[in-house]
Design a protein around this motif. Structure first.
Motif, PDB file in Angstrom:
ATOM      1  N   LYS A 476      14.532  21.137  15.257  1.00  0.00           N
ATOM      2  CA  LYS A 476      15.845  21.161  15.900  1.00  0.00           C
ATOM      3  C   LYS A 476      16.488  22.544  15.870  1.00  0.00           C
ATOM      4  CE  LYS A 476      20.398  18.986  15.895  1.00  0.00           C
ATOM      5  NZ  LYS A 476      21.206  17.864  15.432  1.00  0.00           N
ATOM      6  N   CYS A 477      16.650  23.111  14.691  1.00  0.00           N
ATOM      7  CA  CYS A 477      17.408  24.362  14.642  1.00  0.00           C
ATOM      8  C   CYS A 477      16.479  25.569  14.651  1.00  0.00           C
ATOM      9  CB  CYS A 477      18.363  24.388  13.456  1.00  0.00           C
ATOM     10  SG  CYS A 477      17.586  24.752  11.886  1.00  0.00           S
ATOM     11  N   VAL A 478      16.976  26.630  15.209  1.00  0.00           N
ATOM     12  CA  VAL A 478      16.159  27.811  15.466  1.00  0.00           C
ATOM     13  C   VAL A 478      15.567  28.442  14.204  1.00  0.00           C
ATOM     14  CG1 VAL A 478      16.214  30.167  16.370  1.00  0.00           C
ATOM     15  CG2 VAL A 478      17.319  28.323  17.632  1.00  0.00           C
ATOM     16  N   PRO A 479      16.368  28.707  13.170  1.00  0.00           N
ATOM     17  CA  PRO A 479      15.802  29.475  12.050  1.00  0.00           C
ATOM     18  C   PRO A 479      14.613  28.775  11.410  1.00  0.00           C
ATOM     19  CG  PRO A 479      18.196  29.391  11.899  1.00  0.00           C
ATOM     20  CD  PRO A 479      17.809  28.437  12.977  1.00  0.00           C
ATOM     21  N   ARG A 481      12.733  26.248  12.745  1.00  0.00           N
ATOM     22  CA  ARG A 481      11.640  26.019  13.688  1.00  0.00           C
ATOM     23  C   ARG A 481      10.859  27.299  13.976  1.00  0.00           C
ATOM     24  NH1 ARG A 481      14.354  24.640  18.383  1.00  0.00           N
ATOM     25  NH2 ARG A 481      14.128  26.745  19.190  1.00  0.00           N
ATOM     26  N   THR A 513      17.434  34.849   6.437  1.00  0.00           N
ATOM     27  CA  THR A 513      17.958  34.321   7.701  1.00  0.00           C
ATOM     28  C   THR A 513      17.794  32.807   7.751  1.00  0.00           C
ATOM     29  OG1 THR A 513      17.378  36.362   8.823  1.00  0.00           O
ATOM     30  CG2 THR A 513      17.744  34.438  10.217  1.00  0.00           C
ATOM     31  N   LYS A 516      20.205  31.058   5.247  1.00  0.00           N
ATOM     32  CA  LYS A 516      21.615  31.122   5.627  1.00  0.00           C
ATOM     33  C   LYS A 516      21.871  30.410   6.950  1.00  0.00           C
ATOM     34  CE  LYS A 516      22.934  35.393   3.324  1.00  0.00           C
ATOM     35  NZ  LYS A 516      22.801  36.852   3.510  1.00  0.00           N
ATOM     36  N   GLY A 517      20.868  30.447   7.819  1.00  0.00           N
ATOM     37  CA  GLY A 517      21.122  30.001   9.186  1.00  0.00           C
ATOM     38  C   GLY A 517      20.715  28.581   9.492  1.00  0.00           C
ATOM     39  N   SER A 518      19.919  27.943   8.641  1.00  0.00           N
ATOM     40  CA  SER A 518      19.372  26.647   9.019  1.00  0.00           C
ATOM     41  C   SER A 518      20.391  25.535   8.933  1.00  0.00           C
ATOM     42  CB  SER A 518      18.168  26.297   8.144  1.00  0.00           C
ATOM     43  OG  SER A 518      17.106  27.142   8.473  1.00  0.00           O
ATOM     44  N   LEU A 519      20.057  24.456   9.612  1.00  0.00           N
ATOM     45  CA  LEU A 519      20.994  23.347   9.751  1.00  0.00           C
ATOM     46  C   LEU A 519      20.980  22.434   8.532  1.00  0.00           C
ATOM     47  CD1 LEU A 519      21.270  21.240  13.007  1.00  0.00           C
ATOM     48  CD2 LEU A 519      21.477  20.188  10.797  1.00  0.00           C
TER      49      LEU A 519
END
Lengths: 639, 897
Positions: A476-479, A481, A513, A516-519
């Motif tokens: 689902k989330c960019v970081p 995946r 990244t 910090k960035g994941s869902l």
């Protein structure tokens, strides 16, 4: 039947079992036992007893935690204490029947220990066994002691007493008791259980739900499985109490389909509880009704994450969503849902019976009570343990786990599943509680604990766990995946000797990244093994990327096998064993490994007779060998 | 927004700036409202927040980590930073991860310059992409006629998946596989055509990259301009943009900011326009019949012939068939031409075949024969009662509102003999026998009265004739109703309770109510039901006829009816007659003219000699085709004005080539009484001309004054002058947005809800009703009931949609849908060609064996000339509205030997 009658009936049965005139044989039939042949042990017992015309009660029980000693069989002869026998085989069964059941020799040679105060000569007390001595068993109190498929065994051991007590309390009082206990979520996040219940109970929306998270997916973790298989009623009772506290009549257990035995035993438990009036409409004649349904997962690790789990129950794709709203406000079908872990629920009945303060007397200031751990890896006594919070890693690994086999040096311990951190020897005195582990860069997680010795390559371990999380990311989330495959690729390169010095910093940046960035929790913790490994074992990383060496001699691309010319006896064993015919040589000729052809399987090292010990595994160095097989004597003379 | 709802305003600080936001807004919405840019890719205002692209991360005081602005509710006093160095770096790193997987061949990408990735890249400043590129190397899916899916360009933002699920209620696509292998796809990787996909194109329109693109326009470059107009298909009146380049429409895109369709279209509007507008079969020169053949001629010649031939038939021998497809201005001119120049009230149009009972029935009950409420109120209803409407086929975009309401917990009652798509969302599905609607509705009302669920206060204060009605209800006990309708008694009672107790409740209906020999009674029954429960004159209530054609409401409003001038001003009212005589400077007939069905009978009897048919195809659309064809061929003179050489045009003496909706200015009035602009996007094809221009030319050739219009806006000025309900409407105001009539003055905001506080006629009138069975019931010779309807993929007689290759691929031919039970007893296999025969004719069609048809009932659409259902249908008329009973006739099905 009212509760008093239920108890009386159960107690009578229980007493009759233990104090009757027939022997009682308990067979450990949890997955750990089955995996090493408990089923055939059971069958042999049954056959043998039939054949010999011996009447006895055979009781299947769950895992008592000594997994490395399975199959375990306990025998209670009338008038004698219960004796536990370890690593039982069908052959040993025959001997035990002959020697102990038919004669009076309790076979101290194969006995592990006795239960209770009465001792038997030559057999130690079981709970003085070093693995059991310092444990405090609350969640696992009944595991290995009762038949998980017989509700009366549970009731006879104070089962459903807590429920009966709760039905006379007000909801707030129940929550207050849990609050006093200081119980925090055992699924890993450590959120105070009472707060979830309190918020859910205050919500005006209806219906509400209680959900039990039994989707234990961490590799090497089997805490929940042990409780599910060994004491399913304790989970049901915990859930019913939770339902009462938050004011709902519907519960779900989300259990992974890879736990078929757990699913079966849960269903039996649910049916029996319903039959006894402990589940269903008007529980024990009260106004309170509660029903539990089992939902089976379909193999996605991420469905252990709360919101993904709930989507999965709803029949949707299991993908986490962003909080807020938290599930106590908007969970299953958008309604208030209290999601708690198996172990959390199993702790509830004792807390209600003995009081929150009793539970809080164990553990540390912020982490109360006990915690179960699945102790695995390079450890002498792998198994399931339950210890008070705050015990140090060293105590757990060395005192309970018996340290590293073969006295090899300790290297690291990973706590908290695939996204836990790897802690080095210097942190072995870290007390195990939620906060301290987090400070050290790891997590409590649900309780996996993997011990590694000096033969473990920390880069390879990091590669393995990142690959696991990469495969289990929902996408689902960019970081998560996109980031995890990139990390995985870099790690693959490093272990193949194609790493560059800057790769280590790149991994740190990517990991940062992603965290910090994941869902969801999967992404925000997945880089842990890499980051802690770089933090604590930096030299090992540098060896890989700069010197192209794997100090633990694990990464195949970085190691080589050589036959030492001075030691080779020319026996031909390695030559015949090599699966890819990479070894040349002949009788009385010095054997040589063709480095191009060698697949580094290690067979030659394994097969070379110990008296020669001619094969060596090295990294980053070359061993001088002749260009072609030469006679041993000629070689020696040359030298 | 529901009237009276107050939104609290909260104050927060974003990047040091004090910002006000509506309570309930997210941090992202608050920032955007304040003009603060936060990059997003997975966010879309029409979708629920998703939080997956992670670009909208912000820092919020007292919150841990980096919450996503799109998912975090803004709260009073919140302090937010959107652009700290740390955030910028993290955001760039995340964006770089997206780019690592995204091919960077922008110059050769069809989405170049329209791609949201490019926009974000420019905004956040990507200096370099240091990560190694990942190539997915996936095949491009070309599994449907309209769009291509190239998932190499997909960034997995999930907007397509969510719009398909959340907005369209379909779920044809979802995420498949997981982690880095995750892809958008169909169940089991089936082709889209084998999935649930309805090809609405919502995924195409919402995709931020070039992953999903319309095939026909993919490589045609950027449009030169985009012209907002109104969809020419059904009565919903969706707002769309015609994207034009070099005199051609490249593609159609939806308009997001409007209350009618909110960025949604259906397959016909999205993909079914360009091709018919530019179709090679478009008529580009006038055709004149010479020696029995239609040959090309000049405008001058054609207009002269028409003028000359019509002159002798002024008066009762002439009739005009106007068109619900044409603009308000054109219909206005058509009736002015008929009444003033040809001196007769013989003007009607296809509304006769769809909603004449609505106009008659609702005018009787309420005083106004139009939809009482607005489309965007449907989503706010607590109960929705859909009777006689297959909304997702006939009015797909209105069906979205119904699905949304159902998802949000509204109760949904469906009454339909057929198992329509909406049944999946329904709380109760009443599968009543075709033609038993009055019994069903009266039965429900008896339950409501017996169980004291009626709003008697409303009834007493606002309505009259209740006692007579109440008496008639007594005949409808549930035993009788159950037997007559075939619906279990308990279901009828449940539906009645649901409707009466969940307020506000809205009734939606379409031609399943009107196309009966007792269609007016059906409409009166729905009106009775709404009044009985007080569900009228309030938001999300009312009786809402869904009008079929894009401008059927407008054509009626414009007086393209035999008994009324514009705004339903009666021709037999001397004051009104006087008003028009003065304005038009002529004398007018007070005698109502012939209805459409009567016209055809009159032509058949040779009472009519000349007809002017504008944009209609009665040969296919009217019942009993053989009769229609014969009637038209008996005329002395027939002029047909159309875009194509339709089945009707082929019978004409003169055929005048009309411009399409894309080639002219004007207005359409949609089903919710909203007058909306039609805007010229391209020049008329060939020598085709707008209908308004043609009528004016003929009128002038016939020597008439008052047809000197340079532009349709001037026509609207005249309409406004003569029509109280359109009094405040003019093109200047319509530039901004549509206006819902009544809009009597230039400062009037329009009327979204009719009958607020008081009915238009004063008191709402209850009508006592009796049950009358359909005129033609099955018997030994014709044992099955045939009912007709529409498909999602085709429209009306197919004049437009059958010109669209993709729609023909999706639905190439008409079928006769038969239940498995009937198919078994007739030994008919799925897909077999069968003969369907009624007392009026026979057609051959492919059998589709489906449980959607109940036993004893077969279903056909009327789009296909090859298997024209209207050869079979019954011309039996409703005595008041003169609508034929298109929904029920008796047929026989035979195997073809």
């Amino acid at each position: 039947m009212d509760f008093k009658q239920l108890c009386e009936k159960a107690t009578t049965e229980w007493q009759a079992l233990w104090h009757g005139d027939k022997p009682v044989i308990l067979v450990g039939l949890a997955t750990c036992g089955m995996a090493v042949g408990a089923s055939s042990v059971l069958k042999t017992i049954q056959d043998e007893l039939t054949q010999r015309n011996i009447e006895a009660h055979i009781i299947p029980v769950g895992c008592i935690g000594l997994c490395y000693l399975e199959p375990l069989v306990d025998i209670v002869k009338p008038g004698h204490p219960r004796i536990c026998y370890a690593q039982i085989t069908p052959e040993k069964v025959l001997q035990l029947v002959e020697d102990y059941l038919l004669s009076d020799n309790p076979r101290p040679d194969i006995a592990l220990g006795t239960f209770g105060d009465t001792s038997v000569e030559g057999i130690p007390k079981l709970f003085e066994h070093p693995m059991l001595k310092s444990q405090v068993r609350i969640a696992t109190r009944n595991c290995g002691h009762i038949n998980p498929e017989d509700i009366n065994h549970y009731i006879a051991n104070q089962g459903y007493n807590a429920l009966n007590k709760v039905l006379k309390m007000r909801c707030e009082e129940v929550i207050e008791e849990v609050k006093k206990s200081g119980l925090r979520g055992r699924g890993g996040a450590g959120f105070p259980t009472w707060r979830k219940w309190d918020e859910a109970s205050r919500s005006k929306a209806t219906p509400k739900f209680v959900v039990c998270n039994a989707d234990e997916g961490d590799p090497g973790a089997f805490m929940d499985r042990s409780v599910l298989e060994g004491d399913p009623h304790s989970i049901l009772e915990g859930m019913i109490i939770a339902g009462y506290a938050i004011g709902t009549s519907k519960g779900y257990i989300y259990v992974r389909a890879e736990y078929p035995l757990a699913v079966r035993r849960l269903q039996i438990a649910i049916d029996q509880a319903r039959e006894a009036g402990l589940l269903g409409d008007n529980i024990l004649g009260s106004e309170f009704s509660f029903n539990i349904e089992i939902m089976q997962g379909a193999g996605a690790f991420v469905c252990g994450e709360g919101s993904a789990l709930m989507y999965s129950i709803e029949g949707k794709r299991g993908m986490p969503r962003v909080r807020p709203p938290r599930s106590v406000a908007s969970g299953l079908w958008g309604l208030p849902t209290s999601l708690n872990n198996v172990e959390t629920f199993a702790n509830i009945p004792p807390i209600i019976i003995n009081g929150g303060e009793w539970f809080a007397s164990y553990g540390t200031e912020t982490s109360k009570g006990t915690k179960t751990f699945a102790l695995t890896g390079k450890i002498a006594r792998p198994g399931l343990i339950e210890v008070p919070m705050g015990m140090t890693l060293r105590q757990i690994i060395y005192d309970i786990g018996g340290g590293i086999p073969d006295n090899k040096p300790f290297k690291a311990v990973q706590t908290g599943g695939p996204s836990g951190g790897c802690l080095p020897e210097g942190l072995l005195d870290t007390p195990v509680d939620f906060e301290t582990l987090a400070e050290a860069g790891s997590i409590m997680g649900s309780g996996g604990m993997v011990v590694m010795d000096k033969d473990t390559c920390m880069v390879d371990v990091a590669r393995y766990f990142i690959a696991f999380c990469r495969d289990e990311s929902c996408g689902k989330c960019v970081p998560c995946r996109e980031g995890l495959p990139l990390m995985s690729d870099i790690l693959e390169q490093i272990t193949q000797g194609k790493g560059k010095p800057e790769d280590v910093e790149r991994l740190v940046e990517l990991g940062d990244t992603i965290m910090k960035g994941s869902l969801c929790g999967l992404g925000t913790t997945a880089p842990n093994p890499v980051l802690t490994s770089i933090r604590y074992f930096r030299s090992e990383w540098e060896a890989h990327v700069i010197e192209k060496k794997c100090p633990a001699l694990v990464c195949k691309s970085l190691i080589s096998f050589y036959i030492l010319p001075e030691k080779c006896a020319g026996c031909g064993i390695c030559l015949r064993a090599c699966p890819v015919e990479a070894i040349s040589g002949g009788k009385r000729l010095i054997h040589i490994i063709d480095q191009e052809r060698c697949i580094k399987c290690g067979t030659c090292l394994e097969k070379c007779p110990e008296r020669f010990s001619a094969v060596v595994k090295v990294t980053g160095e070359q061993v001088a060998v002749p260009e072609e097989p030469v006679p041993i004597a000629a070689q020696s003379s040359k030298m | 927004m529901i009237v009276g709802e107050q939104t609290k305003i909260i104050t927060l600080t974003i990047d040091g700036q004090q910002v006000e936001a509506k309570e309930g807004a997210t941090v992202l919405e608050a920032a955007r409202e304040a003009g603060i840019y936060i990059p997003t890719l997975c966010y879309h205002p029409s979708l629920t927040p998703y939080g997956a692209c992670r670009l909208c991360i912000v820092e919020i005081e007292s919150m841990r980590g980096f919450p996503t602005a799109c998912t975090t509710p803004a709260t009073e006093g919140m302090v937010i930073k959107t652009n700290t160095p740390q955030l910028q770096e993290l955001r760039r790193n995340i964006f770089e991860l997206i780019l690592a997987e995204h091919p960077k061949q922008c110059l050769t990408c069809a989405k170049n310059l329209r791609c949201e990735l490019q926009e974000v890249a420019a905004r956040i400043g990507v200096e370099e992409i240091s990560l190694p590129p990942i190539h997915k190397d996936l095949p491009v899916h070309q599994d449907n006629p309209f769009f291509e899916r190239d998932y190499n360009l997909c960034i997995l933002c999930g907007r397509c998946v969510r719009v398909c699920q959340e907005v369209r209620g379909i779920g044809a696509i979802a995420f498949t596989y997981r982690g880095s292998q995750a892809l958008v796809g169909t169940a089991f990787d089936k082709s889209l055509q084998d999935s649930e996909c309805q090809f609405c194109g919502a995924c195409v329109d919402i995709c931020p990259t070039g992953a999903i693109m319309e095939r026909s326009s993919k490589w045609l470059g950027l449009p030169e301009r985009s012209v907002r107009t109104t969809c020419p298909y059904c009565g919903v009146g969706c707002q769309l943009n015609l994207e034009v380049s070099g005199g051609r429409i490249l593609q159609v895109s939806p308009v997001w900011e409007n209350s009618v369709n909110e960025g949604q279209l259906c397959v016909k509007g999205r993909f079914g326009i360009t091709e018919f507008v530019h179709h090679p079969h478009r008529l580009t020169t006038p055709l004149i019949r010479k020696k029995g053949e239609l040959v090309e001629g000049t405008w001058e010649e054609a207009l002269n012939i028409v003028a000359e031939k019509l002159t002798p038939y002024k008066g009762e021998h002439f009739a005009f068939m106007a068109s619900a497809k044409c603009t308000n201005e054109e219909n206005y001119l058509a009736q002015k031409f008929t009444r003033k120049v040809m001196q007769t009230n013989n003007i009607d149009h296809c509304a006769r075949l769809c909603h004449s009972p609505t106009v008659a029935g609702l005018a009787t009950s309420f005083g106004s024969g139009a939809m009482t409420n607005s489309i965007n109120e449907i989503g706010g209803a607590a109960c929705i009662f859909v009777i006689g409407s297959n909304t997702s086929s006939g009015h797909p975009v209105i069906a979205l509102q119904i699905k949304r309401a159902a998802r949000n917990g509204a109760k949904l009652i469906i009454a339909n003999p057929l198992e329509i798509d909406l049944c999946r969302y329904a709380d109760i599905w009443l599968r009543h026998m075709p033609g038993s609607d009055v019994a069903l509705l009266m039965g429900m009302m008896k339950v409501i009265l017996d169980e004291n669920l009626a709003d008697l206060r409303f009834v007493t204060e606002c309505c009259d004739n209740f006692d007579a009605f109440r008496e008639s209800v007594e005949d409808f006990d549930l035993d009788f109703v159950g037997k007559t309708t075939g619906v279990p008694r308990e279901d009828i009672a449940r539906a009645a309770r649901l409707y009466a107790t969940h307020k506000p409740a809205v009734i939606l209906y379409a031609m399943g109510i009107t196309q009966h020999s007792h269609g007016t009674d059906n409409v009166l029954a729905t009106a009775n039901l709404a009044m009985l429960t007080g569900n009228i004159g309030k938001p999300s209530t009312g009786v809402n006829p869904l009008r079929g054609q894009n401008n059927v409401q407008g054509a009626c409003d414009m007086g393209a009816l035999p008994n009324v001038y514009t705004g339903y001003q009666r021709v037999d009212n001397p004051d009104i007659q006087k008003k028009f005589e003065v304005d038009w400077r002529c004398s007018l007939s007070p005698k109502p003219g012939l209805t459409l069905t009567e016209m055809l009978d009159a032509a058949h009897n040779k009472h009519l000699a000349a007809m002017y048919i504008m944009g209609e195809n009665p040969v296919l659309s009217d019942p009993d085709i053989n009769h229609t064809r014969e009637a038209l061929s008996r005329l002395e003179f027939l002029v047909v004005q159309d875009m194509f050489l339709t089945e009707t045009a082929q019978l004409a003496d003169v055929v005048l080539p009309a411009a399409s909706f894309a080639e002219k200015d004007g207005t359409f009035t949609n089903t919710e009484r909203r007058v909306q602009r039609v805007r010229k996007a391209i020049e008329p094809l060939g020598e085709s001309k707008p209908d308004w221009w043609i009528i004016c030319q003929i009128a002038k050739k016939l020597g008439a004054q008052g047809f000197d219009f340079e532009h349709p806006s001037e026509v609207m000025e005249e309409i406004a002058r003569l029509t109280p309900s359109y009094g405040g409407i003019n093109y200047k105001r319509l530039e901004e947005c549509g206006l819902q009539w009544p809009c009597p003055t230039e400062d009037h905001p329009g009327t979204p809800i009719l009958h607020v506080g008081k009915f238009v006629r004063g008191l709402g009138r209850f009508t006592p009703l009796q049950y009358t069975p359909p005129a033609e019931l099955p018997d030994g010779e014709y044992p099955l009931i045939l009912t007709t309807g529409r498909s999602l993929y085709h429209y009306h007689t197919g004049t437009m949609t059958r010109k669209v290759a993709g729609l023909n691929i999706l639905e190439p031919e008409g079928t006769v849908d038969i239940s498995p039970a009937d198919a078994a007893s007739l030994k008919i296999d799925d897909g077999e060609r069968v003969k369907v025969t009624s007392r009026r004719g026979e057609v051959i069609a492919k059998a589709k064996v489906t449980e959607k048809s109940p036993p004893g009932v077969v279903f056909m659409t009327f789009h296909f000339a090859e298997s024209a259902a209207n050869i079979l249908t019954s011309p039996e008329l409703d005595p008041i509205a003169k609508i034929p009973e298109l929904k029920v006739c008796a047929v026989r099905i035979d195997k073809i030997k």
